[in-house]
Design a protein around this motif. Structure first.
Motif, PDB file in Angstrom:
ATOM      1  N   ALA A   1       0.833  -1.206   0.000  1.00  0.00           N
ATOM      2  CA  ALA A   1       0.000   0.000   0.000  1.00  0.00           C
ATOM      3  C   ALA A   1       0.864   1.251   0.000  1.00  0.00           C
ATOM      4  O   ALA A   1       1.944   1.284   0.585  1.00  0.00           O
ATOM      5  CB  ALA A   1      -0.915   0.002   1.213  1.00  0.00           C
ATOM      6  N   SER A   2       0.364   2.265  -0.650  1.00  0.00           N
ATOM      7  CA  SER A   2       1.012   3.575  -0.624  1.00  0.00           C
ATOM      8  C   SER A   2      -0.076   4.637  -0.627  1.00  0.00           C
ATOM      9  O   SER A   2      -1.242   4.360  -0.896  1.00  0.00           O
ATOM     10  CB  SER A   2       1.942   3.756  -1.815  1.00  0.00           C
ATOM     11  N   GLY A   3       0.322   5.849  -0.327  1.00  0.00           N
ATOM     12  CA  GLY A   3      -0.654   6.922  -0.258  1.00  0.00           C
ATOM     13  C   GLY A   3      -0.938   7.282   1.189  1.00  0.00           C
ATOM     14  O   GLY A   3      -0.025   7.551   1.950  1.00  0.00           O
TER      15      GLY A   3
ATOM     16  N   GLY B   1      -9.458 -21.838   8.347  1.00  0.00           N
ATOM     17  CA  GLY B   1      -8.579 -22.947   8.701  1.00  0.00           C
ATOM     18  C   GLY B   1      -7.496 -23.234   7.680  1.00  0.00           C
ATOM     19  O   GLY B   1      -6.549 -23.971   7.973  1.00  0.00           O
ATOM     20  N   ARG B   2      -7.616 -22.665   6.482  1.00  0.00           N
ATOM     21  CA  ARG B   2      -6.603 -22.882   5.444  1.00  0.00           C
ATOM     22  C   ARG B   2      -5.857 -21.586   5.110  1.00  0.00           C
ATOM     23  O   ARG B   2      -4.672 -21.638   4.771  1.00  0.00           O
ATOM     24  CB  ARG B   2      -7.262 -23.410   4.167  1.00  0.00           C
ATOM     25  N   PHE B   3      -6.539 -20.468   5.185  1.00  0.00           N
ATOM     26  CA  PHE B   3      -5.942 -19.175   4.839  1.00  0.00           C
ATOM     27  C   PHE B   3      -5.726 -18.355   6.105  1.00  0.00           C
ATOM     28  O   PHE B   3      -6.518 -18.430   7.057  1.00  0.00           O
ATOM     29  CB  PHE B   3      -6.848 -18.385   3.905  1.00  0.00           C
ATOM     30  N   THR B   4      -4.665 -17.546   6.096  1.00  0.00           N
ATOM     31  CA  THR B   4      -4.377 -16.646   7.210  1.00  0.00           C
ATOM     32  C   THR B   4      -4.060 -15.256   6.684  1.00  0.00           C
ATOM     33  O   THR B   4      -3.159 -15.106   5.856  1.00  0.00           O
ATOM     34  CB  THR B   4      -3.206 -17.154   8.054  1.00  0.00           C
ATOM     35  N   ILE B   5      -4.786 -14.279   7.171  1.00  0.00           N
ATOM     36  CA  ILE B   5      -4.532 -12.894   6.787  1.00  0.00           C
ATOM     37  C   ILE B   5      -3.675 -12.242   7.876  1.00  0.00           C
ATOM     38  O   ILE B   5      -3.843 -12.519   9.071  1.00  0.00           O
ATOM     39  CB  ILE B   5      -5.859 -12.124   6.590  1.00  0.00           C
ATOM     40  N   SER B   6      -2.748 -11.400   7.451  1.00  0.00           N
ATOM     41  CA  SER B   6      -1.897 -10.678   8.395  1.00  0.00           C
ATOM     42  C   SER B   6      -1.442  -9.381   7.750  1.00  0.00           C
ATOM     43  O   SER B   6      -1.656  -9.164   6.551  1.00  0.00           O
ATOM     44  CB  SER B   6      -0.693 -11.532   8.803  1.00  0.00           C
ATOM     45  N   ARG B   7      -0.824  -8.535   8.543  1.00  0.00           N
ATOM     46  CA  ARG B   7      -0.317  -7.278   8.007  1.00  0.00           C
ATOM     47  C   ARG B   7       0.896  -6.842   8.815  1.00  0.00           C
ATOM     48  O   ARG B   7       1.058  -7.204   9.982  1.00  0.00           O
ATOM     49  CB  ARG B   7      -1.408  -6.202   8.042  1.00  0.00           C
ATOM     50  N   ASP B   8       1.723  -6.043   8.156  1.00  0.00           N
ATOM     51  CA  ASP B   8       2.885  -5.447   8.792  1.00  0.00           C
ATOM     52  C   ASP B   8       2.790  -3.946   8.530  1.00  0.00           C
ATOM     53  O   ASP B   8       3.141  -3.485   7.431  1.00  0.00           O
ATOM     54  CB  ASP B   8       4.167  -6.047   8.217  1.00  0.00           C
ATOM     55  N   ASN B   9       2.323  -3.216   9.497  1.00  0.00           N
ATOM     56  CA  ASN B   9       2.116  -1.782   9.280  1.00  0.00           C
ATOM     57  C   ASN B   9       3.421  -1.027   9.073  1.00  0.00           C
ATOM     58  O   ASN B   9       3.446   0.014   8.419  1.00  0.00           O
ATOM     59  CB  ASN B   9       1.327  -1.182  10.436  1.00  0.00           C
ATOM     60  N   ALA B  10       4.517  -1.543   9.612  1.00  0.00           N
ATOM     61  CA  ALA B  10       5.811  -0.892   9.403  1.00  0.00           C
ATOM     62  C   ALA B  10       6.254  -1.000   7.946  1.00  0.00           C
ATOM     63  O   ALA B  10       7.025  -0.159   7.470  1.00  0.00           O
ATOM     64  CB  ALA B  10       6.856  -1.507  10.315  1.00  0.00           C
ATOM     65  N   LYS B  11       5.768  -2.031   7.252  1.00  0.00           N
ATOM     66  CA  LYS B  11       6.132  -2.247   5.851  1.00  0.00           C
ATOM     67  C   LYS B  11       5.009  -1.860   4.896  1.00  0.00           C
ATOM     68  O   LYS B  11       5.137  -2.065   3.687  1.00  0.00           O
ATOM     69  CB  LYS B  11       6.514  -3.706   5.623  1.00  0.00           C
ATOM     70  N   ASN B  12       3.900  -1.339   5.440  1.00  0.00           N
ATOM     71  CA  ASN B  12       2.747  -0.980   4.601  1.00  0.00           C
ATOM     72  C   ASN B  12       2.304  -2.144   3.721  1.00  0.00           C
ATOM     73  O   ASN B  12       1.964  -1.949   2.533  1.00  0.00           O
ATOM     74  CB  ASN B  12       3.069   0.242   3.728  1.00  0.00           C
ATOM     75  N   THR B  13       2.281  -3.326   4.287  1.00  0.00           N
ATOM     76  CA  THR B  13       1.998  -4.518   3.501  1.00  0.00           C
ATOM     77  C   THR B  13       1.043  -5.447   4.246  1.00  0.00           C
ATOM     78  O   THR B  13       1.154  -5.622   5.463  1.00  0.00           O
ATOM     79  CB  THR B  13       3.293  -5.273   3.159  1.00  0.00           C
TER      80      THR B  13
END
Length: 121
Positions: free
Chosen positions: A24-26, A66-78
């Motif tokens: 992500a950007s902006g 149970g098969r997919f996992t969502i996550s995020r790293d706010n320091a990397k904007n990803t």
């Protein structure tokens, strides 16, 4: 404006794992809830998973739980989507999306351009 760019798709076999990324950007990434959606050929776009701005809350479609996992790293904007035990029915274009509020993530304000995931049997 929030610009979203997905990556990580490709051709895999049944049972394989793939990790998608959404850069992500902006505007401030950490201020947005994020989600993943997918659209299979001939079908409507459907919700896959969502995550709140601070990662404190996640939820999934029953088809991927149970098969997919969502996550995020706010320091990397990803944001990420780890997909395990893939099935042919997971074949679709996967889109990331953003909205200020997790309660409205199923009507996103911003969309990425999508990345293709094809699961062969």
């Amino acid at each position: 404006q929030v610009q979203l760019v997905e990556s990580g798709g490709g051709l895999v076999q049944t049972g394989d794992s793939v990790r998608l990324s959404c850069a992500a950007s902006g505007r401030t990434f950490s201020g947005y809830a994020m989600g993943w959606f997918r659209q299979a050929p001939g079908k409507e776009r459907e919700f896959v998973a969502a995550i709140s701005a601070n990662s404190g809350y996640t939820y999934y479609a029953d088809s991927v739980k149970g098969r997919f996992t969502i996550s995020r790293d706010n320091a990397k904007n990803t944001m990420y989507l780890q997909m395990n035990s893939l099935r042919p029915e997971d074949t679709a274009v996967y889109y990331c999306a953003a909205h200020r509020f997790i309660s409205s993530i199923q009507s996103p304000a911003y969309w990425g351009q999508g990345t293709q995931v094809t699961v062969s049997s």
